[in-house]
Design a protein around this motif. Structure first.
Motif, short mmCIF file in Angstrom:
data_model
loop_
_atom_site.label_atom_id
_atom_site.label_comp_id
_atom_site.label_asym_id
_atom_site.label_seq_id
_atom_site.Cartn_x
_atom_site.Cartn_y
_atom_site.Cartn_z
N VAL A 99 -5.86 7.05 -16.11
CA VAL A 99 -5.37 6.51 -14.84
C VAL A 99 -4.11 7.27 -14.40
O VAL A 99 -4.00 7.70 -13.24
N ILE A 100 -3.17 7.42 -15.32
CA ILE A 100 -1.90 8.08 -14.99
C ILE A 100 -2.12 9.55 -14.65
O ILE A 100 -1.48 10.10 -13.75
N GLU A 101 -3.03 10.20 -15.36
CA GLU A 101 -3.35 11.60 -15.06
C GLU A 101 -3.92 11.72 -13.65
O GLU A 101 -3.59 12.67 -12.91
N PHE A 102 -4.74 10.77 -13.25
CA PHE A 102 -5.31 10.75 -11.90
C PHE A 102 -4.19 10.61 -10.86
O PHE A 102 -4.18 11.33 -9.84
N ILE A 103 -3.25 9.70 -11.13
CA ILE A 103 -2.11 9.50 -10.21
C ILE A 103 -1.28 10.77 -10.14
O ILE A 103 -0.83 11.19 -9.06
N SER A 104 -1.08 11.42 -11.28
CA SER A 104 -0.29 12.64 -11.33
C SER A 104 -0.93 13.75 -10.50
O SER A 104 -0.25 14.44 -9.71
N VAL A 105 -2.24 13.93 -10.66
CA VAL A 105 -2.95 14.97 -9.92
C VAL A 105 -2.93 14.70 -8.43
O VAL A 105 -2.65 15.58 -7.60
N LYS A 106 -3.23 13.45 -8.05
CA LYS A 106 -3.30 13.10 -6.64
C LYS A 106 -1.94 13.19 -5.94
O LYS A 106 -1.85 13.57 -4.77
N LYS B 202 2.77 15.07 -8.76
CA LYS B 202 3.98 14.86 -9.58
C LYS B 202 3.63 14.98 -11.06
O LYS B 202 2.69 14.32 -11.53
N GLU B 203 4.39 15.79 -11.76
CA GLU B 203 4.16 15.93 -13.20
C GLU B 203 4.68 14.71 -13.96
O GLU B 203 5.63 14.04 -13.50
N ILE B 204 4.08 14.44 -15.10
CA ILE B 204 4.52 13.32 -15.93
C ILE B 204 5.72 13.75 -16.78
O ILE B 204 5.61 14.72 -17.55
N GLU B 205 6.85 13.09 -16.59
CA GLU B 205 8.06 13.44 -17.31
C GLU B 205 8.19 12.55 -18.55
O GLU B 205 8.19 11.33 -18.44
N GLU C 92 0.85 -1.19 0.00
CA GLU C 92 0.00 0.00 0.00
C GLU C 92 0.88 1.25 0.00
O GLU C 92 1.74 1.42 0.88
N TYR C 93 0.69 2.11 -1.00
CA TYR C 93 1.42 3.36 -1.08
C TYR C 93 0.46 4.54 -0.97
O TYR C 93 -0.61 4.52 -1.60
N THR C 94 0.83 5.54 -0.18
CA THR C 94 0.06 6.78 -0.16
C THR C 94 0.59 7.69 -1.26
O THR C 94 1.65 7.40 -1.85
N TRP C 95 -0.11 8.78 -1.55
CA TRP C 95 0.31 9.65 -2.64
C TRP C 95 1.64 10.32 -2.35
O TRP C 95 2.39 10.66 -3.26
N SER C 96 1.95 10.49 -1.07
CA SER C 96 3.25 11.10 -0.72
C SER C 96 4.41 10.17 -1.00
O SER C 96 5.57 10.61 -1.05
N ASP C 97 4.13 8.87 -1.21
CA ASP C 97 5.18 7.89 -1.53
C ASP C 97 5.61 7.95 -2.99
O ASP C 97 6.65 7.39 -3.36
N VAL C 98 4.80 8.60 -3.83
CA VAL C 98 5.12 8.69 -5.26
C VAL C 98 6.19 9.77 -5.46
O VAL C 98 5.99 10.93 -5.11
N LEU C 99 7.32 9.38 -6.01
CA LEU C 99 8.43 10.31 -6.21
C LEU C 99 8.53 10.82 -7.64
O LEU C 99 8.94 11.96 -7.88
N GLU C 100 8.12 9.97 -8.62
CA GLU C 100 8.36 10.33 -10.02
C GLU C 100 7.44 9.52 -10.93
O GLU C 100 7.15 8.35 -10.65
N ILE C 101 6.98 10.16 -11.99
CA ILE C 101 6.18 9.47 -13.02
C ILE C 101 6.84 9.75 -14.36
O ILE C 101 6.91 10.91 -14.80
N GLN C 102 7.32 8.70 -15.01
CA GLN C 102 8.00 8.86 -16.29
C GLN C 102 7.21 8.18 -17.40
O GLN C 102 6.69 7.07 -17.22
N GLU C 103 7.12 8.82 -18.54
CA GLU C 103 6.44 8.27 -19.70
C GLU C 103 7.47 7.85 -20.74
O GLU C 103 8.39 8.60 -21.05
N PHE C 104 7.30 6.64 -21.26
CA PHE C 104 8.20 6.11 -22.28
C PHE C 104 7.38 5.74 -23.52
O PHE C 104 6.25 5.24 -23.41
N TYR D 180 4.38 3.67 -18.64
CA TYR D 180 4.84 4.57 -17.60
C TYR D 180 5.62 3.80 -16.53
O TYR D 180 5.34 2.62 -16.28
N VAL D 181 6.57 4.48 -15.93
CA VAL D 181 7.31 3.93 -14.80
C VAL D 181 7.13 4.89 -13.63
O VAL D 181 7.49 6.07 -13.72
N ILE D 182 6.54 4.39 -12.57
CA ILE D 182 6.26 5.20 -11.38
C ILE D 182 7.22 4.79 -10.28
O ILE D 182 7.29 3.61 -9.92
N SER D 183 7.96 5.73 -9.77
CA SER D 183 8.95 5.47 -8.71
C SER D 183 8.35 5.84 -7.35
O SER D 183 7.72 6.88 -7.20
N PHE D 184 8.59 4.94 -6.37
CA PHE D 184 8.08 5.16 -5.02
C PHE D 184 9.23 5.39 -4.05
O PHE D 184 10.39 5.11 -4.35
#
Length: 264
Positions: free
Chosen positions: A249-256, A259-262, A205-217, A225-229
Motif C-alpha cells: 500500500v505504502i509503495e503504491f502511495i509513494s509511486v503515485k 515521494k520517496e519513503i524516508e 479527499e487528498y490528491t497525490w499532489s497533496d502528499v508532502l512526505e512519507i516517513q517510515e518508523f 508510516y506517517v504521511i504528511s499532507f
C-alpha cells in the motif's frame, strides 16, 4: 461509612497515573494505569457499597449451600460476556462492511480498522450482561445467593449497587466508540486518498499532489508510516487494517505521489 475511610490518596494517585499514561503514549503505562485504577476502585467500592452483613452462622449456612456454585456462575458470566461481545461485534462489523461497499468498489486498497467496533461491542456487553446474570441467579437460587456472594472475602461489597453506575458509564462510552469506529474507514484510489481515520467523523479527499512526505518508523513488531499532507495533517498508519500488505500500500502511495519513503 464509619470505621473505614474512603481511600482518597489511592484515588488521586490512580487519576494522576491515568493522566500520565494518556499523555505518555506508552502502552505499558496504559495497562499499568488500568490495573492500578481497578485496585483503587475496589477499595473505594468496599467503602461506599457495603453489603448487608450476615452473621457467621448465616454465612456458614449459605456457604454450604452455594460455595460450589460461585465458581460456576463466575465462569458462566465470563463466557456470556465474551459471547455477547462477539455477537455484537460481528453485527457491527457486518453493518460497517456493508455501509462502505460503494467506497471499496472504487478503491485500489482499503483500510477497515476494527478496534473501536470491538471496544463498543465489549462496552455494550458490559452495560447489559450484569442485569441478565443477576436476574437469572436470583430466579434460580433466590435472593440469598447474592447476599452470600457479596459477603465473600474476595468480593467484599454489593456489586449490584455499583453496577448501575458501571452500566450507564459503559453505555455512554460505547456510543462514541461505535460512532468513531463506523467512521474509521479509508481508501486508496488511483487519483488519491479518501482519508477518514478514527480521529474524525467526516472524510477528507487528498490528491497525490497533496502528499508532502512519507516517513517510515520502526515499530516493535512491524513498521508504521506517517504521511504528511499539504493541509498539515499527519496520517499515522499504525492503526490501519489494510486489504493488502502494508508495504504494498505504502509503495503504491509513494509511486503515485512521487515521494520517496524516508526511513527514521
Amino acid at each position: 461509612m464509619s470505621g473505614q475511610k474512603i481511600p482518597v490518596i489511592q484515588i488521586i494517585l490512580a487519576a494522576l497515573f491515568i493522566a500520565l499514561a494518556l499523555f505518555s503514549g506508552s502502552t505499558a503505562l496504559y495497562y499499568s494505569a488500568i490495573i492500578f485504577a481497578c485496585f483503587a476502585a475496589i477499595q473505594f467500592f468496599a467503602v461506599i457499597a457495603k453489603p448487608k452483613k450476615l452473621s457467621k452462622s448465616e454465612f456458614d449456612e449459605l456457604d454450604k449451600k452455594y460455595s460450589g456454585k460461585v465458581l460456576v456462575i463466575d465462569a458462566l458470566s465470563l463466557i456470556l460476556v465474551l459471547a455477547e461481545t462477539a455477537i455484537i461485534y460481528f453485527v457491527f462489523a457486518g453493518l460497517k462492511e456493508n455501509a462502505y461497499k460503494s467506497v471499496a468498489q472504487t478503491a485500489v486498497f482499503t483500510s477497515n480498522p476494527q478496534g473501536l467496533l470491538f471496544m463498543a461491542a465489549f462496552l455494550f456487553s458490559i452495560s447489559t450482561i450484569g442485569w441478565i446474570i443477576h436476574y437469572a441467579a436470583r430466579k434460580i437460587f433466590g435472593s440469598d445467593y447474592w447476599q452470600y456472594y457479596f459477603n465473600r472475602k474476595n468480593v467484599g461489597f454489593d456489586t449490584q449497587k455499583i453496577y448501575g453506575f458501571v452500566s450507564i458509564a459503559a453505555l455512554v462510552l460505547a456510543v462514541p466508540a461505535l460512532v468513531f469506529g463506523f467512521a474509521d474507514y479509508s481508501a486508496i484510489r488511483d487519483n488519491g486518498v479518501h482519508l477518514n481515520n478514527w480521529g474524525k467523523l467526516n472524510p477528507v479527499e487528498y490528491t497525490w499532489s497533496d502528499v508532502l512526505e512519507i516517513q517510515e518508523f520502526a515499530g516493535k513488531e512491524n513498521p508504521f508510516y506517517v504521511i504528511s499532507f499539504s493541509s498539515k495533517e499527519k496520517w499515522n498508519t499504525s492503526n490501519e487494517k489494510w486489504s493488502a500488505p502494508q508495504e504494498q500500500v505504502i509503495e503504491f502511495i509513494s509511486v503515485k505521489s512521487g515521494k520517496e519513503i524516508e526511513k527514521n
